[in-house]
Design a protein around this motif. Structure first.
Motif, PDB file in Angstrom:
ATOM      1  N   LEU A 347       8.234  33.195  56.625  1.00 22.75           N
ATOM      2  CA  LEU A 347       9.169  32.101  56.891  1.00 22.75           C
ATOM      3  C   LEU A 347       8.620  31.102  57.896  1.00 22.75           C
ATOM      4  CD1 LEU A 347      12.647  33.884  56.983  1.00 22.75           C
ATOM      5  CD2 LEU A 347      11.706  32.429  55.191  1.00 22.75           C
ATOM      6  N   THR A 348       7.799  31.555  58.831  1.00 22.00           N
ATOM      7  CA  THR A 348       7.283  30.633  59.842  1.00 22.00           C
ATOM      8  C   THR A 348       6.318  29.621  59.254  1.00 22.00           C
ATOM      9  OG1 THR A 348       5.556  32.250  60.401  1.00 22.00           O
ATOM     10  CG2 THR A 348       7.589  32.311  61.698  1.00 22.00           C
ATOM     11  N   ASN A 353      13.905  23.614  54.288  1.00 18.10           N
ATOM     12  CA  ASN A 353      14.721  24.301  53.290  1.00 18.10           C
ATOM     13  C   ASN A 353      14.292  23.935  51.871  1.00 18.10           C
ATOM     14  OD1 ASN A 353      16.241  25.458  55.343  1.00 18.10           O
ATOM     15  ND2 ASN A 353      17.799  23.859  55.295  1.00 18.10           N
ATOM     16  N   THR A 354      13.849  22.707  51.688  1.00 17.35           N
ATOM     17  CA  THR A 354      13.384  22.276  50.366  1.00 17.35           C
ATOM     18  C   THR A 354      12.143  23.054  49.940  1.00 17.35           C
ATOM     19  OG1 THR A 354      14.266  20.055  50.744  1.00 17.35           O
ATOM     20  CG2 THR A 354      12.624  20.302  49.001  1.00 17.35           C
ATOM     21  N   ASP A 355      11.211  23.250  50.874  1.00 21.28           N
ATOM     22  CA  ASP A 355      10.017  24.038  50.561  1.00 21.28           C
ATOM     23  C   ASP A 355      10.373  25.493  50.261  1.00 21.28           C
ATOM     24  OD1 ASP A 355       8.455  21.829  50.904  1.00 21.28           O
ATOM     25  OD2 ASP A 355       7.971  22.260  52.994  1.00 21.28           O
ATOM     26  N   LYS A 413      11.458  24.254  60.003  1.00 16.28           N
ATOM     27  CA  LYS A 413      12.810  23.700  60.108  1.00 16.28           C
ATOM     28  C   LYS A 413      13.757  24.405  59.141  1.00 16.28           C
ATOM     29  CE  LYS A 413      11.257  19.120  61.604  1.00 16.28           C
ATOM     30  NZ  LYS A 413       9.859  19.533  61.742  1.00 16.28           N
ATOM     31  N   VAL A 414      13.413  25.623  58.761  1.00 10.04           N
ATOM     32  CA  VAL A 414      14.282  26.403  57.888  1.00 10.04           C
ATOM     33  C   VAL A 414      15.500  26.856  58.686  1.00 10.04           C
ATOM     34  CG1 VAL A 414      14.465  28.486  56.484  1.00 10.04           C
ATOM     35  CG2 VAL A 414      12.356  27.156  56.476  1.00 10.04           C
ATOM     36  N   PHE A 422      18.887  30.312  49.582  1.00 11.88           N
ATOM     37  CA  PHE A 422      17.687  30.889  48.975  1.00 11.88           C
ATOM     38  C   PHE A 422      18.011  32.209  48.280  1.00 11.88           C
ATOM     39  CE2 PHE A 422      14.232  33.994  49.736  1.00 11.88           C
ATOM     40  CZ  PHE A 422      13.260  33.469  48.914  1.00 11.88           C
ATOM     41  N   ILE A 423      18.854  33.031  48.883  1.00  7.18           N
ATOM     42  CA  ILE A 423      19.109  34.353  48.330  1.00  7.18           C
ATOM     43  C   ILE A 423      20.400  34.431  47.523  1.00  7.18           C
ATOM     44  CG2 ILE A 423      17.819  35.507  50.145  1.00  7.18           C
ATOM     45  CD1 ILE A 423      20.421  36.164  51.523  1.00  7.18           C
TER      46      ILE A 423
END
Length: 553
Positions: A347-348, A353-355, A413-414, A422-423
């Motif tokens: 995640l880092t 969020n788009t990525d 920036k997630v 996502f889930i």
């Protein structure tokens, strides 16, 4: 060239050149002079000049010069893109009208923004590698899966050095199906202004040569228009069926990780997954292990059930427990049990969020998507409303150098909202047959919305080593089912917390002359030492509690 002269009652037609005819009102005369100096006379004896070849070309070039001048004056005021599209469409319609062959393009990625890899492309690739690669002159070599059959005619070598040969770029092969001949072309696809074109000239729909970027590869299927129904209704389904069967037979499971580079052709990079962990080698309570295996088997065979209840075909697992309790080993065992690929999400390395959404879309079916140590990856600790002090500290950590006030452009920036989508959002229904696994050492730190049922459907506690797990490890590492020291180990395990990883390390022989007795004795000694260190810690904790009670009084 015809020249008409009218003078009073006389009409004169002059054709320049040798043998030209002069027509008057009364009679016809013929010219015998050369074309460059032709002259004629009327009935009254008046000479008429007949223009030659030089004069004719002079008039032609004068007309062309006039047209070019008019074009140069109007060009700045006309939309060039509109003219190119109009001229290209005109030529394309007339050029294809004369061509009796049709073309079907199978692109590597679906959609103009290549959000998802095309399954038909992979199936066509497997079909052509198996059936047509023998006739190709330019080939691409890929490592064959281990244990595959050597009978396929698209492979070379043997054992671990086998390769699968596929068509190279710009290669053409032929195939026959029920008496019809078709041609396959392997081309490199390019993208311009959000559209695909495959090496076509501008007037044939390819556009200009500027602003072009690579957009994967593609196969072009060319066939005669009289075979249209046969190809569309029978041949292409045949290619897909054969390709799926070959892919299943030669499938190699892979371990993927996100690269963190936003402008690469693919957001994932992979290696061959060859992890030896299985449920047969996993040290945990047998009843609990069987429960997990039954749950996985039920999910794998429940496609129609999930469709009937209106739920995306996915399932979430939360693995939590202290470090060294086998959470990562459990993930590998789940993937080996289901025969799925693994997507390890860092995640880092995800910028936004788009990525994160694009990462999920590029995953394939039959996969385990895992986020390890999710409590350490992002701020998902359940404190959605931060205090001003916490916000100031977070802003200070994101600054570069701490003086110029600029945020780190590479910082992730997630957000929690992006991870929830996502889930369990709309995009989670893209595809199917996916297992989503979160691992954490501190489940109490995670936001309840992240781990609720429906997102993380099954919570599995990976606890400290129990006696049943010890017996499994002893059988696996020392090949013993019983030993006089087992009773001592059983008693100590009820009093001491030790991870299966520590027990496995103590049971593993360190020297060639180290036997079963020595390994078990070393384990008992380590457990007794841990028990002895545990008592002073309890006494100190009791003393601190007593001091606090006295102060309160």
């Amino acid at each position: 060239m015809l020249i008409r002269l009218v003078s009073g009652n006389h009409r004169l037609l002059v054709y320049a050149g040798r043998g030209s005819r002069i027509e008057t009102a009364g009679k016809n005369r013929w010219l015998s002079e050369p074309a460059h100096g032709a002259t004629a006379k009327t009935d009254h004896g008046l000479p008429v000049a007949v223009p030659g070849v030089v004069e004719q070309f002079t008039d032609l070039w004068s007309s062309l010069a006039g047209l070019l001048f008019i074009w140069s004056m109007l060009r700045p005021y006309l939309p060039l893109r509109f003219l190119d599209r109009f001229a290209g469409g005109f030529l394309r319609r007339h050029a294809r009208r004369l061509d009796p062959y049709l073309t079907v393009t199978v692109a590597e990625f679906d959609g103009a923004e290549r959000l998802k890899r095309g399954e038909v492309y992979d199936q066509a690739k497997a079909y052509l590698a198996h059936r047509c690669s023998r006739r190709a002159r330019s080939l691409r070599a890929e490592r064959a899966p281990r244990g595959g059959s050597n009978s396929n005619n698209n492979s070379a070598g043997g054992g671990g050095d086998r390769f699968v040969l596929t068509l190279g770029d710009n290669e053409e092969v032929t195939d026959e199906f029920r008496g019809a001949t078709v041609w396959w072309h392997a081309v490199a696809a390019s993208r311009r202004a959000g559209s695909y074109y495959y090496g076509a000239p501008p007037w044939y729909g390819g556009g200009d040569a500027g602003a072009v970027e690579e957009a994967g590869r593609a196969y072009r299927l060319v066939f005669h228009q009289r075979h249209r129904d046969l190809v569309v209704e029978s041949y292409l389904p045949h290619v897909c069926r054969e390709g799926r069967a070959l892919m299943a037979a030669n499938r190699r499971r892979k371990l993927y990780t996100n690269t963190g580079e936003r402008y690469r052709k693919s957001l994932w990079s992979h290696v061959v997954l060859d992890h030896p962990s299985t449920f047969a080698t996993l040290a945990m309570d047998p009843a609990k292990k069987q429960e997990i295996m039954d749950d996985l088997d039920a999910f794998k065979s429940s496609r129609e059930y999930y469709r009937r209840i209106g739920k995306a075909w996915k399932r979430g697992y939360l693995l939590y427990g202290p470090p060294g309790t086998g959470k990562s080993t459990m993930v590998a065992a789940m993937a080996n049990h289901l025969d799925y690929d693994i997507y390890d999400v860092e995640l880092t390395s995800v910028h936004s969020n788009t990525d994160l959404r694009k990462l999920f879309i590029e995953t394939r079916a039959k996969s385990v998507i895992v986020v390890e140590d999710i409590d350490c990856s992002l701020d998902l600790t359940g404190q959605r409303a931060k205090t001003k002090k916490a916000e100031a500290e977070a802003a200070n950590n994101n600054k570069v150098g701490g003086k110029d006030g600029k945020e780190d452009p590479n910082a992730s920036k997630v957000t929690l909202s992006g991870l929830l989508n996502f889930i369990d959002g709309l995009w989670s229904a893209c595809g199917g047959e996916r297992i989503i696994v979160f691992t954490t050492n501190h489940v109490d730190r995670l936001d309840p919305a992240l781990i609720r049922r429906g997102r993380m459907d099954k919570h599995i506690e990976m606890s400290y080593c129990c006696f049943q797990a010890f017996k499994f490890l002893a059988k696996n590492y020392l090949d013993v089912d019983a030993h006089p020291l087992f009773d001592a180990v059983s008693t100590l395990l009820r009093e001491v917390d030790i991870t299966p990883a520590d027990v496995a390390e103590l049971l593993m022989p360190k020297r060639a002359d180290e036997d079963v007795d020595a390994c078990l004795a070393g384990l008992v000694e380590a457990l007794e030492k841990a028990k002895a260190e545990k008592k002073p810690a309890k006494n100190n904790a009791a003393d601190h509690e007593g001091e606090e009670i006295v102060e309160d009084e």
